[in-house]
Motif scaffolding. Structure first.
Motif, short mmCIF file in Angstrom:
data_model
loop_
_atom_site.label_atom_id
_atom_site.label_comp_id
_atom_site.label_asym_id
_atom_site.label_seq_id
_atom_site.Cartn_x
_atom_site.Cartn_y
_atom_site.Cartn_z
N VAL A 93 -14.03 -11.67 -16.85
CA VAL A 93 -13.14 -10.63 -16.33
C VAL A 93 -11.78 -10.85 -16.99
O VAL A 93 -11.26 -11.96 -16.99
CB VAL A 93 -13.02 -10.71 -14.80
CG1 VAL A 93 -11.94 -9.76 -14.30
CG2 VAL A 93 -14.35 -10.39 -14.15
N ILE A 94 -11.25 -9.79 -17.59
CA ILE A 94 -9.92 -9.84 -18.20
C ILE A 94 -9.00 -9.05 -17.27
O ILE A 94 -9.07 -7.82 -17.22
CB ILE A 94 -9.91 -9.22 -19.61
CG1 ILE A 94 -10.93 -9.93 -20.51
CG2 ILE A 94 -8.52 -9.26 -20.21
CD1 ILE A 94 -11.15 -9.24 -21.86
N PRO A 95 -8.14 -9.73 -16.50
CA PRO A 95 -7.19 -9.00 -15.66
C PRO A 95 -6.16 -8.29 -16.53
O PRO A 95 -5.67 -8.84 -17.52
CB PRO A 95 -6.53 -10.10 -14.82
CG PRO A 95 -7.42 -11.29 -14.94
CD PRO A 95 -8.07 -11.17 -16.29
N VAL A 96 -5.85 -7.06 -16.16
CA VAL A 96 -4.85 -6.26 -16.87
C VAL A 96 -3.84 -5.77 -15.84
O VAL A 96 -4.22 -5.10 -14.87
CB VAL A 96 -5.49 -5.07 -17.61
CG1 VAL A 96 -4.43 -4.21 -18.28
CG2 VAL A 96 -6.50 -5.56 -18.63
N VAL A 97 -2.57 -6.09 -16.04
CA VAL A 97 -1.52 -5.68 -15.11
C VAL A 97 -0.82 -4.46 -15.68
O VAL A 97 -0.32 -4.48 -16.80
CB VAL A 97 -0.52 -6.83 -14.84
CG1 VAL A 97 0.54 -6.38 -13.84
CG2 VAL A 97 -1.25 -8.07 -14.34
N LEU A 98 -0.82 -3.39 -14.88
CA LEU A 98 -0.20 -2.12 -15.26
C LEU A 98 1.09 -1.97 -14.46
O LEU A 98 1.05 -1.90 -13.23
CB LEU A 98 -1.14 -0.96 -14.95
CG LEU A 98 -2.57 -1.07 -15.52
CD1 LEU A 98 -3.49 -0.10 -14.84
CD2 LEU A 98 -2.53 -0.85 -17.01
N HIS A 99 2.22 -1.92 -15.13
CA HIS A 99 3.51 -1.75 -14.48
C HIS A 99 3.91 -0.29 -14.58
O HIS A 99 4.07 0.24 -15.68
CB HIS A 99 4.58 -2.62 -15.18
CG HIS A 99 4.27 -4.07 -15.17
ND1 HIS A 99 4.78 -4.92 -14.22
CD2 HIS A 99 3.51 -4.84 -15.98
CE1 HIS A 99 4.36 -6.16 -14.46
NE2 HIS A 99 3.58 -6.12 -15.53
N TYR A 100 4.08 0.36 -13.43
CA TYR A 100 4.50 1.77 -13.43
C TYR A 100 5.17 2.10 -12.11
O TYR A 100 5.10 1.32 -11.16
CB TYR A 100 3.33 2.71 -13.70
CG TYR A 100 2.20 2.62 -12.70
CD1 TYR A 100 2.16 3.46 -11.59
CD2 TYR A 100 1.17 1.71 -12.87
CE1 TYR A 100 1.12 3.38 -10.67
CE2 TYR A 100 0.13 1.63 -11.95
CZ TYR A 100 0.10 2.47 -10.86
OH TYR A 100 -0.92 2.39 -9.95
N SER A 101 5.81 3.25 -12.06
CA SER A 101 6.53 3.68 -10.86
C SER A 101 6.08 5.08 -10.46
O SER A 101 5.75 5.90 -11.32
CB SER A 101 8.04 3.70 -11.10
OG SER A 101 8.49 2.40 -11.43
N THR A 102 6.08 5.32 -9.14
CA THR A 102 5.76 6.65 -8.62
C THR A 102 6.76 7.00 -7.53
O THR A 102 7.41 6.12 -6.96
CB THR A 102 4.33 6.71 -8.03
OG1 THR A 102 4.25 5.83 -6.92
CG2 THR A 102 3.29 6.35 -9.07
N ALA A 103 6.85 8.29 -7.21
CA ALA A 103 7.74 8.75 -6.15
C ALA A 103 7.05 8.77 -4.78
O ALA A 103 7.69 9.00 -3.78
CB ALA A 103 8.27 10.14 -6.47
N ASP A 104 5.75 8.51 -4.77
CA ASP A 104 4.98 8.58 -3.54
C ASP A 104 3.93 7.46 -3.57
O ASP A 104 3.33 7.21 -4.62
CB ASP A 104 4.28 9.95 -3.48
CG ASP A 104 3.54 10.19 -2.20
OD1 ASP A 104 2.56 9.47 -1.94
OD2 ASP A 104 3.94 11.09 -1.45
N PRO A 105 3.67 6.78 -2.44
CA PRO A 105 2.69 5.70 -2.46
C PRO A 105 1.26 6.18 -2.68
O PRO A 105 0.39 5.39 -3.06
CB PRO A 105 2.84 5.05 -1.09
CG PRO A 105 3.44 6.07 -0.22
CD PRO A 105 4.28 6.93 -1.13
N LEU A 106 0.98 7.46 -2.50
CA LEU A 106 -0.36 7.98 -2.72
C LEU A 106 -0.51 8.61 -4.10
O LEU A 106 -1.58 9.12 -4.43
CB LEU A 106 -0.72 9.00 -1.64
CG LEU A 106 -0.74 8.43 -0.21
CD1 LEU A 106 -1.06 9.53 0.78
CD2 LEU A 106 -1.72 7.27 -0.10
N ALA A 107 0.53 8.58 -4.89
CA ALA A 107 0.47 9.18 -6.23
C ALA A 107 -0.09 8.19 -7.24
O ALA A 107 -0.07 7.03 -7.08
CB ALA A 107 1.86 9.63 -6.67
#
Length: 139
Positions: free
Chosen positions: A125-139
């Motif tokens: 398993v290769i863990p991949v961390v995706l850093h991003y931002s959203t305006a809503d917790p369900l987005a």
């Protein structure tokens, strides 16, 4: 319209689909592993976001997983090539076309898996961390 999270995971899968190995998303391990190997993207966990309030924004460190699997007599070399190609694909565009702030992979932990009546599998398993931002917790 897909959420930013789904758009990012789709872009990551598209990036993996350009590899010589077969790339799947959320599928079970097939009975046969292609000669060039197989990668399966798992959506993973978005985790708990950091929140800023002005403007309201949720900053995610989403942890997806890539399962890398090879089989055959030369599985060590094929596995090494597969992991290196995943790393090169991610390094070629760390923002997935501007969808993420940053994409980074962590080191795999390979294991050999015996298969009755067939050559062993080498997988990790290769863990991949995706850093991003959203305006809503369900987005």
């Amino acid at each position: 319209m897909p959420t930013p999270r789904e758009t990012i995971l789709t872009a990551l899968h598209a990036r993996l689909s350009a590899l010589p190995a077969t790339a799947l998303r959320g599928e079970v391990l097939p009975e046969r592993v292609p000669a060039a190997g197989l990668v399966i993207l798992r959506d993973g966990e978005p985790g708990e976001p950091e929140v800023t309030l002005s403007p309201l924004e949720y900053h995610w460190r989403h942890r997806a997983e890539i399962e890398a699997v090879v089989q055959g007599a030369d599985r060590d070399a094929v596995f090494d090539t597969l992991c290196a190609s995943v790393g090169a694909a991610l390094a070629a565009d760390r923002t997935l076309g501007g969808l993420c702030d940053w994409v980074e992979a962590e080191a795999p932990r390979p294991v050999d898996l015996p298969v009755e009546g067939a050559a062993c599998l080498k997988a990790a398993v290769i863990p991949v961390v995706l850093h991003y931002s959203t305006a809503d917790p369900l987005a």
